[in-house]
Design a protein around this motif. Structure first.
Motif, PDB file in Angstrom:
ATOM      1  N   MET A 193       2.641  14.328   5.279  1.00  0.00           N
ATOM      2  CA  MET A 193       2.003  13.643   4.026  1.00  0.00           C
ATOM      3  C   MET A 193       1.888  12.312   4.366  1.00  0.00           C
ATOM      4  SD  MET A 193       2.139  16.127   0.803  1.00  0.00           S
ATOM      5  CE  MET A 193       3.349  15.051   0.000  1.00  0.00           C
ATOM      6  N   PRO A 194       0.864  11.357   4.574  1.00  0.00           N
ATOM      7  CA  PRO A 194       0.850   9.920   4.711  1.00  0.00           C
ATOM      8  C   PRO A 194       1.639   9.303   3.635  1.00  0.00           C
ATOM      9  CG  PRO A 194      -1.327  10.741   5.020  1.00  0.00           C
ATOM     10  CD  PRO A 194      -0.611  11.845   4.358  1.00  0.00           C
ATOM     11  N   SER A 195       2.063   8.230   4.032  1.00  0.00           N
ATOM     12  CA  SER A 195       3.161   7.464   2.967  1.00  0.00           C
ATOM     13  C   SER A 195       2.286   6.261   2.330  1.00  0.00           C
ATOM     14  CB  SER A 195       4.266   6.897   3.624  1.00  0.00           C
ATOM     15  OG  SER A 195       3.950   6.082   4.627  1.00  0.00           O
ATOM     16  N   ARG A 196       0.998   5.878   2.859  1.00  0.00           N
ATOM     17  CA  ARG A 196       0.075   5.002   2.439  1.00  0.00           C
ATOM     18  C   ARG A 196      -0.820   5.482   1.076  1.00  0.00           C
ATOM     19  NH1 ARG A 196      -0.255  -0.122   4.580  1.00  0.00           N
ATOM     20  NH2 ARG A 196       0.704  -0.444   6.416  1.00  0.00           N
ATOM     21  N   ALA A 197      -0.780   5.031   0.058  1.00  0.00           N
ATOM     22  CA  ALA A 197      -1.647   5.378  -0.962  1.00  0.00           C
ATOM     23  C   ALA A 197      -3.222   5.585  -0.467  1.00  0.00           C
ATOM     24  CB  ALA A 197      -1.601   4.599  -2.376  1.00  0.00           C
ATOM     25  N   SER A 198      -3.466   4.641   0.252  1.00  0.00           N
ATOM     26  CA  SER A 198      -4.934   4.442   0.685  1.00  0.00           C
ATOM     27  C   SER A 198      -5.465   5.585   1.396  1.00  0.00           C
ATOM     28  CB  SER A 198      -5.161   2.990   1.425  1.00  0.00           C
ATOM     29  OG  SER A 198      -4.405   3.033   2.585  1.00  0.00           O
ATOM     30  N   SER A 230       6.060  -4.382  15.861  1.00  0.00           N
ATOM     31  CA  SER A 230       4.814  -4.029  16.405  1.00  0.00           C
ATOM     32  C   SER A 230       4.456  -2.556  16.532  1.00  0.00           C
ATOM     33  CB  SER A 230       4.287  -4.911  17.698  1.00  0.00           C
ATOM     34  OG  SER A 230       4.537  -6.272  17.601  1.00  0.00           O
ATOM     35  N   PHE A 231       5.567  -1.897  16.753  1.00  0.00           N
ATOM     36  CA  PHE A 231       5.191  -0.505  16.840  1.00  0.00           C
ATOM     37  C   PHE A 231       5.271   0.477  15.746  1.00  0.00           C
ATOM     38  CE2 PHE A 231       7.749   3.714  17.056  1.00  0.00           C
ATOM     39  CZ  PHE A 231       6.826   4.358  17.799  1.00  0.00           C
ATOM     40  N   VAL A 232       6.023  -0.068  14.657  1.00  0.00           N
ATOM     41  CA  VAL A 232       6.093   0.309  13.375  1.00  0.00           C
ATOM     42  C   VAL A 232       4.843   0.199  12.760  1.00  0.00           C
ATOM     43  CG1 VAL A 232       7.087   0.494  11.175  1.00  0.00           C
ATOM     44  CG2 VAL A 232       8.637   0.413  13.234  1.00  0.00           C
ATOM     45  N   GLU A 233       4.238  -1.064  12.978  1.00  0.00           N
ATOM     46  CA  GLU A 233       3.009  -1.554  12.375  1.00  0.00           C
ATOM     47  C   GLU A 233       1.803  -0.346  12.811  1.00  0.00           C
ATOM     48  OE1 GLU A 233       0.270  -3.704  10.551  1.00  0.00           O
ATOM     49  OE2 GLU A 233       2.117  -4.729  10.673  1.00  0.00           O
ATOM     50  N   ALA A 234       1.975  -0.335  14.237  1.00  0.00           N
ATOM     51  CA  ALA A 234       0.779   0.713  14.925  1.00  0.00           C
ATOM     52  C   ALA A 234       1.021   2.228  14.276  1.00  0.00           C
ATOM     53  CB  ALA A 234       0.904   0.870  16.294  1.00  0.00           C
ATOM     54  N   MET A 235       2.425   2.649  14.132  1.00  0.00           N
ATOM     55  CA  MET A 235       2.746   3.766  13.395  1.00  0.00           C
ATOM     56  C   MET A 235       2.142   4.128  11.935  1.00  0.00           C
ATOM     57  SD  MET A 235       3.717   5.881  16.109  1.00  0.00           S
ATOM     58  CE  MET A 235       2.519   5.131  16.964  1.00  0.00           C
ATOM     59  N   THR A 236       2.294   2.986  11.327  1.00  0.00           N
ATOM     60  CA  THR A 236       1.956   3.297   9.879  1.00  0.00           C
ATOM     61  C   THR A 236       0.575   2.855   9.493  1.00  0.00           C
ATOM     62  OG1 THR A 236       3.033   0.985   9.413  1.00  0.00           O
ATOM     63  CG2 THR A 236       4.442   3.208   9.353  1.00  0.00           C
ATOM     64  N   LYS A 237      -0.405   2.531  10.307  1.00  0.00           N
ATOM     65  CA  LYS A 237      -1.600   2.400   9.726  1.00  0.00           C
ATOM     66  C   LYS A 237      -2.178   3.585   9.436  1.00  0.00           C
ATOM     67  CE  LYS A 237      -2.804  -1.461  13.307  1.00  0.00           C
ATOM     68  NZ  LYS A 237      -2.894  -2.332  11.824  1.00  0.00           N
ATOM     69  N   THR A 238      -3.164   3.375   8.404  1.00  0.00           N
ATOM     70  CA  THR A 238      -3.774   4.580   7.902  1.00  0.00           C
ATOM     71  C   THR A 238      -4.197   5.788   8.838  1.00  0.00           C
ATOM     72  OG1 THR A 238      -4.558   3.210   5.946  1.00  0.00           O
ATOM     73  CG2 THR A 238      -5.431   5.363   6.039  1.00  0.00           C
ATOM     74  N   ASP A 239      -5.165   5.294   9.590  1.00  0.00           N
ATOM     75  CA  ASP A 239      -5.538   6.116  10.725  1.00  0.00           C
ATOM     76  C   ASP A 239      -4.559   6.875  11.642  1.00  0.00           C
ATOM     77  OD1 ASP A 239      -4.986   4.074  12.203  1.00  0.00           O
ATOM     78  OD2 ASP A 239      -6.871   3.971  13.514  1.00  0.00           O
ATOM     79  N   GLN A 240      -3.676   6.351  11.874  1.00  0.00           N
ATOM     80  CA  GLN A 240      -2.385   6.868  12.724  1.00  0.00           C
ATOM     81  C   GLN A 240      -1.720   7.712  11.531  1.00  0.00           C
ATOM     82  OE1 GLN A 240      -1.501   6.435  16.051  1.00  0.00           O
ATOM     83  NE2 GLN A 240      -0.511   8.270  15.415  1.00  0.00           N
ATOM     84  N   GLN A 241      -1.470   7.471  10.510  1.00  0.00           N
ATOM     85  CA  GLN A 241      -1.047   8.525   9.366  1.00  0.00           C
ATOM     86  C   GLN A 241      -1.600   9.771   9.255  1.00  0.00           C
ATOM     87  OE1 GLN A 241       0.435   6.682   5.826  1.00  0.00           O
ATOM     88  NE2 GLN A 241       2.598   6.159   7.000  1.00  0.00           N
ATOM     89  N   LEU A 242      -3.012   9.522   9.233  1.00  0.00           N
ATOM     90  CA  LEU A 242      -3.848  10.759   9.204  1.00  0.00           C
ATOM     91  C   LEU A 242      -3.720  11.725  10.170  1.00  0.00           C
ATOM     92  CD1 LEU A 242      -6.943   9.031   7.253  1.00  0.00           C
ATOM     93  CD2 LEU A 242      -5.390  10.887   6.365  1.00  0.00           C
ATOM     94  N   ALA A 243      -3.668  11.116  11.559  1.00  0.00           N
ATOM     95  CA  ALA A 243      -3.592  11.600  12.874  1.00  0.00           C
ATOM     96  C   ALA A 243      -2.411  12.523  12.572  1.00  0.00           C
ATOM     97  CB  ALA A 243      -3.601  10.662  13.888  1.00  0.00           C
ATOM     98  N   PHE A 244      -1.228  11.946  12.363  1.00  0.00           N
ATOM     99  CA  PHE A 244      -0.027  12.414  12.148  1.00  0.00           C
ATOM    100  C   PHE A 244       0.064  13.724  11.294  1.00  0.00           C
ATOM    101  CE2 PHE A 244       2.755   8.875  13.796  1.00  0.00           C
ATOM    102  CZ  PHE A 244       3.019   9.730  14.894  1.00  0.00           C
ATOM    103  N   ASP A 282       0.697  -1.215   0.008  1.00  0.00           N
ATOM    104  CA  ASP A 282      -0.041  -0.147   0.115  1.00  0.00           C
ATOM    105  C   ASP A 282       0.928   1.312  -0.111  1.00  0.00           C
ATOM    106  OD1 ASP A 282      -2.333   1.566   0.040  1.00  0.00           O
ATOM    107  OD2 ASP A 282      -2.363   1.536   2.465  1.00  0.00           O
ATOM    108  N   PHE A 283       2.166   1.019   0.195  1.00  0.00           N
ATOM    109  CA  PHE A 283       2.796   2.477   0.240  1.00  0.00           C
ATOM    110  C   PHE A 283       3.399   2.891  -0.959  1.00  0.00           C
ATOM    111  CE2 PHE A 283       4.053   0.213   4.261  1.00  0.00           C
ATOM    112  CZ  PHE A 283       3.744   1.321   5.338  1.00  0.00           C
TER     113      PHE A 283
END
Length: 675
Positions: A274-279, A253-267, A63-64
């Motif tokens: 800007m989020p690194s996930r295309a979704s 596990s920490f990186v997994e949580a930090m790179t979820k779509t909702d977490q990236q939008l919160a950042f 998805d990145f």
């Protein structure tokens, strides 16, 4: 990061130099578990096995954005997942745009349109950007080129030449100027101060404008397309996990949580990244519609250069004495005399042994400390200089390649960047030594003569720069020698157009005589042309020379002052009685008596100037165009930034040898000569 640490709150000081400190930590045995890895440094860490290749273990890693996946792929393996990203876009000052009669329809979409609209803008610089590959490189991509093709450097390709010629045309045609020419550290500063109508920057400009120039209205547009279509550069960090981490599962596990779509939008909402996930693209653009140009650039962006930076004595034994009672030749003392002599000798030997033992006991702590913290590290460093150690693990382990004298050969006999950089640093340091040592010695002697019979106020005033932090003074001098600083203001008052002190790479001799003769540019020595050797120090180096002379003269003034006060006054009075003038007394009496102090000052000055580092580190980092690069700074950069510890250590040993040889030569020149 284990279960027992989750509720603990820890405070960690921010890194002062993240690349240096991270490199040192990764070379040690207990590196951080998770850390940011700049895209421009990713290959350095990945090439030496410092990073854990965990990216494929993250959910939906496909998805990145593809360009970001490629950026953090090394040797065919997606290594670490991108945290966020930005691309370059064209930033337009809306008020200046309207003031020049321009509309939305005039936003340039091609190079030709950019040139045309720049010619319509009056009163300010049409376009500004930094003079680095991270900005000029965007034009190279638009022309179908780039610095590498994935296998080798392609900086001189026809596509890149076309791009650089276009940029040159913008600069010479006054359609654009580098930010430094506008007395700004970067394009955003010049843009925010209203000195330019357009700039090329990433989405970080939003926070900078809001914080420093909130009254400036601007809009963001995709960069104009070049001959080969659209092109931009991307910038990103990834979540790095150390290969030596003791908590890899928890780190993933920490990186997994930090790179979820909702977490990236919160950042994104909290920090403007800007989020690194295309979704997350649609949700992000709904929240930040003005960033569409930045986001769309991900589809055709070029990432950073994804490649690591390139590189017995025999023992003599005394013969044992003959046994007691041995009959010698005729006339040899008899057994009684020999026994007495032996006892006396044993007594004396025991006494000397006790004295030697006591002496060794007194000096043992110092010997141990010097051995452990000076001699042993020097020997270890000497070994490192003979290897290809990259900073990972111990340099003494079996897997470290032994290269012999190859690191030294690269500096002197092998054509390449290593020799060119080293010889450039030697040239720069030669000019630095030739200027600083005489100037600081002469100024220190003059100040000592001035304060010899004066009160302590002047002594304190002249000595004060020497006790002030070199880093603090270096920062002050950066402001003084800036394009609009005090020095250029004073020169302007005198009708002189001051130079761009830390931007102009030309030597002072070149500034005086102009273009070099062809004969001096066609031939050379040790990888540099004769003109490179003879063109003189750059104006940036001259500024550093002024700083060092000013800050070091106070210390040497005290040495001369102590020597002056130790000269018997009767010598000066006798010279006066003989009718000697003040100048004659100085040259014939004072100066010869100062010879020991002069030798000390010159020796310390010579050693200190060849070891110059902190002023270079703070003020120039070797720029512009490596004209302030010195061997000490090159050794540091090669080891701690390029991870070539063998070559960096070799440079330091060559520097040590240069200092020793020059010191011995100076001692020979200033030796006492018999009449």
């Amino acid at each position: 990061m284990g279960q027992d640490h989750r509720r603990q709150r820890r405070r960690h000081p921010p890194a002062q130099d993240i690349h240096q400190q991270l490199g040192q930590a990764l070379a040690g045995s207990n590196p951080p578990d998770v850390f940011y890895v700049d895209a421009a440094r990713f290959a350095d860490y990945a090439s030496v096995g410092a990073l854990e290749p965990y990216a494929d273990k993250i959910s939906d890693s496909a998805d990145f954005y593809p360009s970001l996946r490629e950026t953090f792929t090394y040797d065919g393996r997606f290594t670490c997942v991108p945290k966020d990203f930005s691309t370059l876009a064209l930033i337009v000052n809306d008020d200046l745009w309207k003031k020049n009669g321009l509309t939305e329809d005039d936003i340039p979409a091609t190079w030709d349109e950019l040139t045309a609209v720049a010619k319509k803008i009056k009163g300010v610089t049409p376009l500004t950007f930094s003079d680095t590959r991270d900005r000029v490189g965007a034009f190279m991509v638009q022309a179908g080129g780039w610095i590498t093709d994935g296998e080798q450097a392609t900086g001189d390709s026809p596509e890149n030449l076309k791009a650089l010629e276009y940029v040159k045309g913008l600069l010479t045609g006054e359609q654009a100027q580098y930010a430094k020419a506008l007395d700004a550290e970067w394009g955003g500063e010049a843009f925010g101060k209203g000195k330019a109508a357009m700039t090329i920057e990433g989405n970080w400009i939003k926070g900078a404008m809001q914080a420093d120039y909130p009254g400036v209205a601007f809009s963001v547009h995709e960069l104009p397309a070049g001959p080969e279509g659209k092109g931009t550069l991307s910038f990103s960090n990834c979540w790095g996990i150390a290969a030596k981490s003791r908590n890899k599962a928890a780190a993933i596990s920490f990186v997994e949580a930090m790179t979820k779509t909702d977490q990236q939008l919160a950042f994104a909402k909290a920090f403007g990244v800007m989020p690194s996930r295309a979704s997350a693209k649609d949700a992000y653009l709904k929240e930040f519609p003005g960033d569409a140009a930045f986001v769309n650039g991900a589809d055709y962006a070029q990432g950073p250069v994804n490649a690591p930076q390139d590189g017995q004595c025999p023992v003599r034994l005394r013969r044992e004495p003959a046994a007691a009672g041995h009959q010698g030749p005729e006339g040899h003392p008899g057994p009684a005399a020999e026994e007495h002599a032996e006892r006396a000798g044993l007594t004396a030997m025991r006494s000397r042994t006790r004295e030697n033992l006591a002496g060794w006991l007194f000096v043992a702590p110092v010997v141990v400390i010097l051995g452990l913290f000076l001699l042993l590290p020097i020997l270890m460093a000497l070994w490192v200089s003979l290897t290809g150690w990259n900073g990972q693990g111990s340099p003494f382990r079996a897997g470290v390649p032994f290269v012999g004298t190859d690191n030294y050969a690269r500096l002197f006999t092998e054509d390449g960047l290593a020799r060119e950089d080293f010889m450039t640093s030697i040239r720069n340091n030669l000019y630095y030594v030739a200027a600083v040592v005489p100037l600081q010695t002469a100024l220190a002697l003059f100040l000592a003569l001035v304060v010899n019979k004066r009160r302590t106020f002047f002594r304190t005033a002249f000595y004060f720069p020497s006790v002030t932090s070199s880093v603090a003074i270096s920062v002050v001098f950066l402001f003084i020698f800036s394009n609009s600083g005090a020095v250029n203001q004073l020169l302007a008052f005198l009708g002189i157009d001051g130079p761009q002190w830390f931007s102009d790479p030309r030597g002072v001799i070149q500034l005086l005589v102009g273009d070099p003769p062809a004969a001096l540019t066609e031939h050379g020595l040790l990888g540099l042309t004769w003109w490179d050797w003879l063109s003189g120090p750059s104006v940036a180096m001259c500024a550093i020379i002024v700083l060092v002379v000013w800050t070091t003269s106070g210390t040497f003034m005290l040495m001369f002052l102590a020597a002056l006060q130790n000269i018997p006054r009767t010598l000066d009075e006798a010279a006066m009685i003989d009718g000697a003038t003040r100048a004659q007394r100085f040259w014939r009496v004072t100066l010869p008596m100062l010879k020991p102090a002069m030798f000390l000052v010159l020796t310390l000055g010579l050693i200190g100037t060849w070891q110059v580092f902190d002023q270079i580190y703070v003020m120039s980092q070797g720029d512009p165009a490596k004209t302030t690069l010195t061997p000490a700074f090159l050794s540091y950069r090669t080891a701690f930034r390029d991870f070539d510890y063998g070559a960096g250590t070799a440079i330091s040993f060559v520097l040590f040898l240069i200092i020793v040889l020059l010191t011995l030569f100076q001692r020979w020149v200033m030796r006492e000569r018999k009449a």
